[in-house]
Enzyme design. Structure first.
Site, PDB file in Angstrom:
ATOM      1  N   ASN A 285       0.866  -1.182   0.000  1.00  0.00           N
ATOM      2  CA  ASN A 285       0.000   0.000   0.000  1.00  0.00           C
ATOM      3  C   ASN A 285       0.899   1.226   0.000  1.00  0.00           C
ATOM      4  O   ASN A 285       1.492   1.564   1.017  1.00  0.00           O
ATOM      5  CB  ASN A 285      -0.897  -0.017   1.253  1.00  0.00           C
ATOM      6  CG  ASN A 285      -1.702   1.269   1.381  1.00  0.00           C
ATOM      7  OD1 ASN A 285      -1.852   2.011   0.417  1.00  0.00           O
ATOM      8  ND2 ASN A 285      -2.216   1.522   2.575  1.00  0.00           N
ATOM      9  N   TRP A 286       0.978   1.871  -1.142  1.00  0.00           N
ATOM     10  CA  TRP A 286       1.911   3.000  -1.274  1.00  0.00           C
ATOM     11  C   TRP A 286       1.355   4.309  -0.727  1.00  0.00           C
ATOM     12  O   TRP A 286       2.065   5.319  -0.706  1.00  0.00           O
ATOM     13  CB  TRP A 286       2.315   3.180  -2.745  1.00  0.00           C
ATOM     14  CG  TRP A 286       3.264   2.128  -3.243  1.00  0.00           C
ATOM     15  CD1 TRP A 286       3.884   1.168  -2.497  1.00  0.00           C
ATOM     16  CD2 TRP A 286       3.703   1.949  -4.587  1.00  0.00           C
ATOM     17  NE1 TRP A 286       4.685   0.395  -3.305  1.00  0.00           N
ATOM     18  CE2 TRP A 286       4.595   0.852  -4.590  1.00  0.00           C
ATOM     19  CE3 TRP A 286       3.439   2.587  -5.796  1.00  0.00           C
ATOM     20  CZ2 TRP A 286       5.217   0.399  -5.755  1.00  0.00           C
ATOM     21  CZ3 TRP A 286       4.053   2.141  -6.952  1.00  0.00           C
ATOM     22  CH2 TRP A 286       4.933   1.064  -6.925  1.00  0.00           C
ATOM     23  N   LYS A 287       0.087   4.338  -0.379  1.00  0.00           N
ATOM     24  CA  LYS A 287      -0.532   5.576   0.121  1.00  0.00           C
ATOM     25  C   LYS A 287      -0.278   6.714  -0.882  1.00  0.00           C
ATOM     26  O   LYS A 287      -0.233   6.461  -2.083  1.00  0.00           O
ATOM     27  CB  LYS A 287      -0.015   5.909   1.521  1.00  0.00           C
ATOM     28  CG  LYS A 287      -0.046   4.680   2.428  1.00  0.00           C
ATOM     29  CD  LYS A 287       0.166   4.975   3.870  1.00  0.00           C
ATOM     30  CE  LYS A 287       0.241   3.669   4.634  1.00  0.00           C
ATOM     31  NZ  LYS A 287       0.089   3.833   6.068  1.00  0.00           N
TER      32      LYS A 287
ATOM     33  N   HIS B 236      -9.578   1.428   4.795  1.00  0.00           N
ATOM     34  CA  HIS B 236      -8.292   1.589   5.495  1.00  0.00           C
ATOM     35  C   HIS B 236      -8.498   2.571   6.654  1.00  0.00           C
ATOM     36  O   HIS B 236      -9.275   3.526   6.539  1.00  0.00           O
ATOM     37  CB  HIS B 236      -7.236   2.120   4.516  1.00  0.00           C
ATOM     38  CG  HIS B 236      -5.854   2.094   5.081  1.00  0.00           C
ATOM     39  ND1 HIS B 236      -5.402   3.045   5.961  1.00  0.00           N
ATOM     40  CD2 HIS B 236      -4.831   1.214   4.923  1.00  0.00           C
ATOM     41  CE1 HIS B 236      -4.155   2.766   6.303  1.00  0.00           C
ATOM     42  NE2 HIS B 236      -3.784   1.654   5.692  1.00  0.00           N
TER      43      HIS B 236
ATOM     44  N   GLU C 126      -5.845  -4.741  10.593  1.00  0.00           N
ATOM     45  CA  GLU C 126      -4.817  -3.715  10.788  1.00  0.00           C
ATOM     46  C   GLU C 126      -5.121  -2.950  12.072  1.00  0.00           C
ATOM     47  O   GLU C 126      -5.892  -1.974  12.048  1.00  0.00           O
ATOM     48  CB  GLU C 126      -4.833  -2.742   9.603  1.00  0.00           C
ATOM     49  CG  GLU C 126      -4.452  -3.391   8.294  1.00  0.00           C
ATOM     50  CD  GLU C 126      -3.777  -2.382   7.383  1.00  0.00           C
ATOM     51  OE1 GLU C 126      -2.640  -2.644   6.985  1.00  0.00           O
ATOM     52  OE2 GLU C 126      -4.350  -1.328   7.100  1.00  0.00           O
TER      53      GLU C 126
ATOM     54  N   GLY D  86       2.096   2.301  10.734  1.00  0.00           N
ATOM     55  CA  GLY D  86       3.067   3.385  10.584  1.00  0.00           C
ATOM     56  C   GLY D  86       3.729   3.815  11.883  1.00  0.00           C
ATOM     57  O   GLY D  86       4.359   4.869  11.939  1.00  0.00           O
TER      58      GLY D  86
ATOM     59  N   SER E 160       3.123  -2.132  10.521  1.00  0.00           N
ATOM     60  CA  SER E 160       4.574  -2.146  10.733  1.00  0.00           C
ATOM     61  C   SER E 160       5.219  -3.508  10.431  1.00  0.00           C
ATOM     62  O   SER E 160       6.100  -3.963  11.170  1.00  0.00           O
ATOM     63  CB  SER E 160       4.902  -1.688  12.157  1.00  0.00           C
ATOM     64  OG  SER E 160       4.425  -0.376  12.366  1.00  0.00           O
TER      65      SER E 160
ATOM     66  N   GLY F  86       2.753  -1.091   4.386  1.00  0.00           N
ATOM     67  CA  GLY F  86       2.827   0.322   4.013  1.00  0.00           C
ATOM     68  C   GLY F  86       4.273   0.750   3.849  1.00  0.00           C
ATOM     69  O   GLY F  86       4.888   0.578   2.796  1.00  0.00           O
ATOM     70  N   GLY F  87       4.855   1.279   4.919  1.00  0.00           N
ATOM     71  CA  GLY F  87       6.205   1.853   4.884  1.00  0.00           C
ATOM     72  C   GLY F  87       7.246   0.973   4.210  1.00  0.00           C
ATOM     73  O   GLY F  87       8.010   1.444   3.355  1.00  0.00           O
TER      74      GLY F  87
HETATM   75  C1  PEP Z   1      -0.866   0.264   5.995  1.00  0.00           C
HETATM   76  O1  PEP Z   1      -0.878   1.447   5.683  1.00  0.00           O
HETATM   77  O2  PEP Z   1      -1.785  -0.465   5.600  1.00  0.00           O
HETATM   78  C2  PEP Z   1       0.219  -0.229   6.820  1.00  0.00           C
HETATM   79  C3  PEP Z   1       0.128  -1.431   7.312  1.00  0.00           C
HETATM   80  O3  PEP Z   1       1.297   0.614   7.009  1.00  0.00           O
HETATM   81  P1  PEP Z   1       2.688   0.262   7.758  1.00  0.00           P
HETATM   82  O4  PEP Z   1       3.183  -1.048   7.189  1.00  0.00           O
HETATM   83  O5  PEP Z   1       3.575   1.399   7.427  1.00  0.00           O
HETATM   84  O6  PEP Z   1       2.377   0.151   9.212  1.00  0.00           O
END
Ligand code: PEP
Length: 258
Positions: free
Chosen positions: A9-11, A101, A173, A179, A219, A240-241
């Site tokens: 998920n690149w946001k 999300h 999540e 994040g 994370s 995400g990150g």
């Molecule tokens: C997300 O945005 O769905 C996510 C899980 O982000 P991160 O991996 O950065 O916590």
């Protein structure tokens, strides 16, 4: 569930140019290891503006990577300035769509009713809905994880048939882990995934429930992905990150798809 799904998920990150650079690195890595990828799947959700270019790249390179969107409108068309419909996403090459999300729920006030409509819109266009649910840190401290997850599921999936539900993918999540660098322990994550699986069994039966991939998000990184994915009800990860840097993402793929 035999396949392991890794979703990026690149946001609101990456232009078309940056998307292509990322995909070139990924393509090089995948082509070096075509024979040992096992049953893993890779899905990528770029911003709306890069979906068409990403889908074209994947097609031209013959990669087995799904491209999807991070959001979809809750209406089929009309006077909804700034919204993008499921048909539009499908047309530019998206095959899945993240819905609900926590950033959409908290920063853009999306409620359960709207999330339900978005799932219906996606299903109507044969766009696979990736529904995100999860509790806040306060809800966890109050011992309300099960109640919150069940209520989010009940609202989002209200009235769906087994045939519809089978097309879904669900990501657990926990908001406090997104994040923040704080990952749920594999045991905590599994407990929540078991709540989700039980809900699906109760509503649609075990045969349907086991077909729905349940992903963990929050994370995820190379240091924790293997232990998370060892849990019986965790079928993949939403990242995400750690999905923004192609080298890091490839490292995650290598940890899992061996
Ligand atoms: C997300 O945005 O769905 C996510 C899980 O982000 P991160 O991996 O950065 O916590």
């Amino acid at each position: 569930m035999s396949r392991t799904i890794l979703v990026a998920n690149w946001k609101m990150h990456k232009t078309i140019e940056e998307t292509k650079l990322f995909l070139e690195v990924l393509a090089r890595d995948l082509s070096e290891r075509t024979s040992d990828r096992g049953t893993g799947e890779i899905w990528i959700a770029p911003p709306f503006t890069a979906i068409a270019a990403a889908a074209q790249f994947i097609r031209e390179q013959g990669l087995t990577v799904r491209i999807g969107a991070q959001n979809v409108a809750g209406q089929p068309q009309g006077a909804f300035t700034g919204e993008v419909s499921a048909a539009m996403l499908k047309e530019v090459g998206a095959s899945f769509c993240i819905i609900g999300h926590s950033e959409r729920r908290t920063l853009f006030q999306e409620n359960d009713a709207l999330i339900h409509e978005k799932i219906r819109m996606a299903l109507a266009q044969d766009l696979l809905p990736l529904l995100c649910i999860g509790e806040s840190s306060v809800e966890r401290e109050q011992g309300r994880v099960k109640e919150v997850l069940r209520s989010q599921l009940a609202a989002a999936l209200r009235g769906l048939t087994s045939r519809d539900v089978e097309k879904l993918c669900i990501a657990y999540e926990p908001i406090w882990a997104i994040g923040t660098g704080k990952t749920a322990t594999p045991e905590l994550a599994e407990e929540a995934h078991a709540v989700i699986r039980d809900f699906l069994v109760q509503e649609w039966g075990r045969d349907v429930a086991v077909k729905i991939p349940l992903l963990y998000g929050g994370s995820v990184k190379a240091e924790n992905i293997v232990s998370l994915l060892k849990q019986p009800d965790i079928d993949g990860a939403l990242i995400g990150g750690a999905s923004l840097d192609p080298q890091l993402f490839v490292q995650l793929i290598r940890c899992v798809h061996t």
